[in-house]
Design a protein around this motif. Structure first.
Motif, PDB file in Angstrom:
ATOM      1  N   LEU A 151      -8.247   0.515 -11.710  1.00  0.00           N
ATOM      2  CA  LEU A 151      -7.029  -0.183 -11.153  1.00  0.00           C
ATOM      3  C   LEU A 151      -6.906  -1.448 -11.799  1.00  0.00           C
ATOM      4  CD1 LEU A 151      -4.619   0.214  -9.407  1.00  0.00           C
ATOM      5  CD2 LEU A 151      -6.371  -0.712  -7.377  1.00  0.00           C
TER       6      LEU A 151
ATOM      7  N   ARG B 205     -10.860  -4.142  -3.622  1.00  0.00           N
ATOM      8  CA  ARG B 205     -10.443  -3.343  -4.683  1.00  0.00           C
ATOM      9  C   ARG B 205     -11.261  -3.945  -6.089  1.00  0.00           C
ATOM     10  NH1 ARG B 205      -8.614   0.059  -2.342  1.00  0.00           N
ATOM     11  NH2 ARG B 205     -10.050   1.306  -3.699  1.00  0.00           N
TER      12      ARG B 205
ATOM     13  N   THR C  21      -3.314  -1.644  -3.207  1.00  0.00           N
ATOM     14  CA  THR C  21      -4.390  -0.744  -3.312  1.00  0.00           C
ATOM     15  C   THR C  21      -4.495   0.426  -4.119  1.00  0.00           C
ATOM     16  OG1 THR C  21      -3.378   0.396  -1.613  1.00  0.00           O
ATOM     17  CG2 THR C  21      -4.374  -1.278  -0.704  1.00  0.00           C
ATOM     18  N   ASP C  22      -3.338   0.722  -4.927  1.00  0.00           N
ATOM     19  CA  ASP C  22      -3.473   1.795  -5.491  1.00  0.00           C
ATOM     20  C   ASP C  22      -2.422   1.607  -6.736  1.00  0.00           C
ATOM     21  OD1 ASP C  22      -0.343   2.799  -4.528  1.00  0.00           O
ATOM     22  OD2 ASP C  22      -2.016   1.846  -2.707  1.00  0.00           O
ATOM     23  N   ASP C  23      -2.427   2.614  -7.740  1.00  0.00           N
ATOM     24  CA  ASP C  23      -1.448   2.529  -8.850  1.00  0.00           C
ATOM     25  C   ASP C  23       0.031   2.413  -8.558  1.00  0.00           C
ATOM     26  OD1 ASP C  23      -3.728   2.732 -10.778  1.00  0.00           O
ATOM     27  OD2 ASP C  23      -3.631   4.839 -10.962  1.00  0.00           O
ATOM     28  N   ASN C  24       0.515   3.109  -7.643  1.00  0.00           N
ATOM     29  CA  ASN C  24       1.830   3.183  -7.064  1.00  0.00           C
ATOM     30  C   ASN C  24       2.135   1.964  -6.853  1.00  0.00           C
ATOM     31  OD1 ASN C  24       1.993   5.957  -7.908  1.00  0.00           O
ATOM     32  ND2 ASN C  24       1.959   6.648  -5.630  1.00  0.00           N
ATOM     33  N   SER C  25       1.528   1.385  -5.939  1.00  0.00           N
ATOM     34  CA  SER C  25       1.686  -0.100  -5.531  1.00  0.00           C
ATOM     35  C   SER C  25       1.859  -1.074  -6.633  1.00  0.00           C
ATOM     36  CB  SER C  25       0.803  -0.403  -4.299  1.00  0.00           C
ATOM     37  OG  SER C  25       0.981   0.298  -3.130  1.00  0.00           O
TER      38      SER C  25
ATOM     39  N   ASP D  17     -13.079  -1.647  -8.495  1.00  0.00           N
ATOM     40  CA  ASP D  17     -12.159  -0.691  -8.955  1.00  0.00           C
ATOM     41  C   ASP D  17     -11.556  -0.813 -10.397  1.00  0.00           C
ATOM     42  OD1 ASP D  17     -10.164   1.230  -9.508  1.00  0.00           O
ATOM     43  OD2 ASP D  17      -9.308   1.464  -7.508  1.00  0.00           O
TER      44      ASP D  17
ATOM     45  N   VAL E 288      -1.381   7.728  -0.420  1.00  0.00           N
ATOM     46  CA  VAL E 288      -2.099   7.928  -1.518  1.00  0.00           C
ATOM     47  C   VAL E 288      -3.688   7.160  -1.263  1.00  0.00           C
ATOM     48  CG1 VAL E 288      -0.578   8.652  -3.126  1.00  0.00           C
ATOM     49  CG2 VAL E 288      -1.413   6.333  -2.899  1.00  0.00           C
ATOM     50  N   CYS E 289      -3.444   6.041  -0.614  1.00  0.00           N
ATOM     51  CA  CYS E 289      -4.642   5.274  -0.572  1.00  0.00           C
ATOM     52  C   CYS E 289      -5.486   5.503   0.944  1.00  0.00           C
ATOM     53  CB  CYS E 289      -4.171   3.853  -0.349  1.00  0.00           C
ATOM     54  SG  CYS E 289      -3.636   3.148   1.197  1.00  0.00           S
TER      55      CYS E 289
ATOM     56  N   ARG F  53       0.767  -1.164  -0.030  1.00  0.00           N
ATOM     57  CA  ARG F  53      -0.073   0.056   0.083  1.00  0.00           C
ATOM     58  C   ARG F  53       0.838   1.147   0.006  1.00  0.00           C
ATOM     59  NH1 ARG F  53      -1.911  -3.548   4.027  1.00  0.00           N
ATOM     60  NH2 ARG F  53      -4.332  -4.027   3.836  1.00  0.00           N
ATOM     61  N   ASP F  54       0.531   2.150  -0.891  1.00  0.00           N
ATOM     62  CA  ASP F  54       1.022   3.506  -0.711  1.00  0.00           C
ATOM     63  C   ASP F  54       0.127   4.336   0.232  1.00  0.00           C
ATOM     64  OD1 ASP F  54       1.777   6.198  -0.816  1.00  0.00           O
ATOM     65  OD2 ASP F  54       2.608   6.119  -2.965  1.00  0.00           O
TER      66      ASP F  54
END
Length: 286
Positions: free
Chosen positions: A132, A126, A104-108, A129, A50-51, A46-47
């Motif tokens: 994602l 998720r 959980t997010d684009d960065n991760s 989503d 941002v999440c 997880r970032d």
């Protein structure tokens, strides 16, 4: 991911955040299962910046299972750094296991793709989503999909989205811990009937107490079993209570192996081992 092999069951050890943000504890968790026929270790990336929403970041989070005064501090303290995450991946793979992770997010997701994990895990949170998940499907990495908090139309959309990607679908109920009557294991054969060979394999991800549902899931066609794992259910953290300790993992694998052996053949005949009893008992006037 080598899901279908001679072990017949692909057991995913979900360590999640039960490592408490410590690479040393994470490695001990891996070491503790040496010699058992587990297939894969799974964690989460997880970032936190941002999440989480600003409201979540600032929420006071003081309780017996807290690792920080705010929810942001709590989540940050449970997250392995990128360097430690790579170290854990290499450690797991060095012992011959697959290593997969949820995100959980684009960065991760970008990070997991860059470091070359064995596969991705779509966590139930998720599953809807689609932006994602579209990006995840584009990686072409083998993907394990949990189905908690979702109805069949949600699952249809995800199965379609991943198209020709190697994918595995798990029945899951997102209650922690989950009561037995809420596991709905009959969804497993329903998945098989609905999606057939468009999904590469089916399984069960459980958050319950005990192991009998895992055995039942195997009998219903699950060839992937995922359970949360902990060194001790008494450790600090919210997931430990619904996690298996080493003995639980041992028993799941032992009983599934016994069941596999006991199924035997579908041809009914007299076995060599029955002949002495047959000569003795059928010749008697009892």
């Amino acid at each position: 991911m080598n899901v279908y092999n001679e072990k017949d069951v692909y057991f995913i050890v979900e360590i999640g955040q039960n490592h408490q943000g410590s690479i040393d504890i994470a490695k001990k968790m891996v070491d503790s299962l040496d010699g058992l026929p587990v297939s894969c270790f799974k964690t989460a990336k997880r970032d936190i910046d941002v999440c989480l929403s600003e409201e979540q970041k600032n929420m006071i989070y003081e309780n017996p299972n807290s690792f920080g005064k705010t929810y942001y501090e709590h989540r940050k303290n449970l997250e392995l750094s990128k360097d430690y995450f790579v170290e854990l991946k290499n450690y797991v793979e060095g012992k011959g296991y697959d290593f997969i992770s949820s995100f959980t997010d684009d960065n991760s997701l970008d990070f997991l793709s860059e470091i070359g994990v064995s596969g991705l895990k779509i966590a139930s949170q998720r599953l809807t989503d689609l932006s994602l998940l579209t990006k995840a499907a584009e990686t072409k990495l083998p993907t394990v999909i949990s189905s908690g908090m979702s109805d069949i139309e949600d699952i249809d959309a995800v199965v379609s989205l991943f198209g020709g990607v190697e994918k595995y679908l798990l029945q899951c109920t997102s209650i922690y811990p989950c009561q037995i009557e809420d596991l709905n294991l009959n969804v497993i054969p329903a998945f098989v009937e609905r999606y057939g060979e468009s999904v590469n394999g089916y399984g069960f991800s459980g958050h319950h107490i005990g192991i009998s549902p895992d055995i039942a899931a195997y009998m219903l066609g699950s060839r992937i079993i995922e359970r949360h794992y902990t060194l001790s259910r008494s450790m600090k953290g919210t997931d430990h209570a619904a996690s298996l300790e080493k003995k639980g993992v041992e028993n799941v694998l032992k009983y599934i192996n016994q069941i596999k052996k006991s199924m035997g053949s579908n041809v009914k005949t007299v076995l060599d081992g029955e002949i002495p009893a047959m000569k003795k008992l059928r010749g008697a006037c009892s």
